[in-house]
Design a protein around this motif. Structure first.
Motif, short mmCIF file in Angstrom:
data_model
loop_
_atom_site.label_atom_id
_atom_site.label_comp_id
_atom_site.label_asym_id
_atom_site.label_seq_id
_atom_site.Cartn_x
_atom_site.Cartn_y
_atom_site.Cartn_z
N UNK A 152 -18.32 -17.48 -34.91
CA UNK A 152 -18.02 -16.12 -35.37
C UNK A 152 -18.60 -15.10 -34.40
N UNK A 153 -17.74 -14.18 -33.97
CA UNK A 153 -18.16 -13.13 -33.05
C UNK A 153 -18.00 -13.50 -31.60
N UNK A 154 -17.44 -14.68 -31.31
CA UNK A 154 -17.30 -15.13 -29.93
C UNK A 154 -16.42 -14.21 -29.09
N UNK A 155 -15.28 -13.83 -29.63
CA UNK A 155 -14.37 -12.97 -28.86
C UNK A 155 -14.98 -11.60 -28.61
N UNK A 156 -15.64 -11.04 -29.63
CA UNK A 156 -16.30 -9.75 -29.46
C UNK A 156 -17.41 -9.86 -28.42
N UNK A 157 -18.11 -10.99 -28.42
CA UNK A 157 -19.18 -11.20 -27.44
C UNK A 157 -18.63 -11.21 -26.03
N UNK A 158 -17.47 -11.82 -25.83
CA UNK A 158 -16.87 -11.86 -24.49
C UNK A 158 -16.71 -10.44 -23.95
N UNK A 159 -16.22 -9.54 -24.78
CA UNK A 159 -16.06 -8.16 -24.36
C UNK A 159 -17.39 -7.46 -24.13
N UNK A 160 -18.37 -7.77 -24.99
CA UNK A 160 -19.69 -7.14 -24.87
C UNK A 160 -20.38 -7.58 -23.57
N UNK A 161 -20.25 -8.85 -23.22
CA UNK A 161 -20.84 -9.33 -21.97
C UNK A 161 -20.16 -8.66 -20.78
N UNK A 162 -18.85 -8.50 -20.86
CA UNK A 162 -18.12 -7.82 -19.79
C UNK A 162 -18.63 -6.40 -19.59
N UNK A 163 -18.84 -5.69 -20.70
CA UNK A 163 -19.37 -4.32 -20.61
C UNK A 163 -20.77 -4.32 -20.02
N UNK A 164 -21.59 -5.28 -20.42
CA UNK A 164 -22.95 -5.37 -19.90
C UNK A 164 -22.94 -5.63 -18.39
N UNK A 165 -22.11 -6.59 -17.98
CA UNK A 165 -22.04 -6.92 -16.55
C UNK A 165 -21.53 -5.74 -15.75
N UNK A 166 -20.53 -5.04 -16.27
CA UNK A 166 -19.98 -3.88 -15.56
C UNK A 166 -21.06 -2.81 -15.36
N UNK A 167 -21.92 -2.65 -16.35
CA UNK A 167 -22.95 -1.61 -16.28
C UNK A 167 -24.20 -2.05 -15.53
N UNK A 168 -24.47 -3.37 -15.51
CA UNK A 168 -25.76 -3.84 -15.00
C UNK A 168 -25.66 -4.85 -13.86
#
Length: 224
Positions: free
Chosen positions: A23-39
Motif C-alpha cells: 500500500x502506497x507503493x505507487x505514491x512512493x514512486x512519485x515521492x522519490x522522484x520529487x525528492x531526487x529531482x530536488x536533492x
C-alpha cells in the motif's frame, strides 16, 4: 567521501496493480522522484535495486506465509519486475538485480545490470524481454541455475561498485521498510558504510513497521 542514494525495489509488482502490492507503493514512486529531482545534487551517485527472480525456490509459493514465502513476483524480464513508471530514472546511474535463484532481500546481493537494460519496462511490441542479467537463464542457456560457470563470476556486485566509486555514506529509500529496505540498510552497516534510511520515503508490508525500524536502529542505521 562520496555519498550514494540507493533506491530499493520500486517495481511494478510491489505497487498497486502488481502481484505483491504494498500500500502506497505507487505514491512512493512519485515521492522519490520529487525528492531526487530536488536533492540529486546532494549525492555523488544514485543507484536502484530490483528483485529479478528466475527460480528462487521456496521464495515463491502457491500458499505463501508472507514472511518467508510469497506469491510469484518480479519475474525476470517481465513488466512486473521493472521499475514503476512514476519513478524518474533520469539520475539513476546503475541498476542492481538480485534474487535470480534465491530470495535475496538485500540490495547488496544484487549484480550490476547490463548497460542496455530497459529500466522502466517500456519496449516495442514484439520485442524480446529485457535480459535477466549476467549469469541468468536467458543469457546463458539456463546454466546459472545449477552452478555451472556463467558470466555471473565476472559480474559486479553493489558493494564492489560502491567501493570503486569511493562511497562511504549511503542513504536508502524504497520498498519495503520491513523487508528489502531493512536488509539493504543492515548489510550496508555490516559492509562498513554510514547508512541512513529516510523513513518517509519508504513503505512497509506490515501495518506497523516499528519493529523493523527498531531493528535497524539497533543495527547502527540512522533513521531520518
Amino acid at each position: 567521501m562520496s555519498r550514494a542514494l540507493i533506491i530499493v525495489d520500486v517495481q511494478n509488482d510491489f505497487c498497486e496493480g502488481g502481484t505483491l502490492p504494498v500500500e502506497g507503493g505507487a505514491e512512493l514512486a512519485g515521492a522519490i522522484s520529487e525528492y531526487v529531482d530536488a536533492h540529486h545534487g546532494q549525492f555523488d551517485h544514485i543507484v536502484a535495486t530490483q528483485d529479478w527472480h528466475i527460480d528462487p525456490g521456496a521464495h515463491f509459493s502457491e500458499n505463501p506465509d508472507f514472511t518467508e514465502s510469497w506469491p510469484r513476483h518480479c519475474v525476470a524480464g517481465t513488466r512486473g519486475a521493472e521499475l514503476h513508471p512514476d519513478l524518474d530514472t533520469e539520475y539513476i546511474q546503475a541498476y542492481f538485480r538480485k534474487g535470480q535463484f534465491t530470495a535475496a532481500y538485500s540490495g547488496f546481493e544484487g549484480l550490476l545490470a547490463p548497460d542496455d537494460a530497459v529500466p522502466t519496462g517500456d519496449r516495442k511490441p514484439g520485442a524480446m524481454p529485457v535480459s535477466a542479467g549476467a549469469g541468468d537463464a536467458g543469457a546463458s542457456g539456463g546454466e546459472g541455475a545449477h552452478g555451472e560457470e556463467t558470466e555471473a563470476e565476472d559480474a559486479i556486485g553493489l558493494y564492489d561498485w560502491l567501493q570503486s566509486h569511493d562511497v562511504e555514506d549511503v542513504v536508502v529509500v524504497g520498498i519495503a521498510t520491513d523487508h528489502c529496505v531493512k536488509a539493504t540498510a543492515l548489510d550496508g552497516v555490516q559492509a562498513g558504510y554510514s547508512v541512513t534510511v529516510l523513513r518517509d520515503l519508504t513503505v512497509a508490508v506490515a501495518d506497523d513497521p516499528e519493529d523493523a525500524i527498531a531493528e535497524m536502529e539497533l543495527g547502527g542505521v540512522d533513521i531520518a
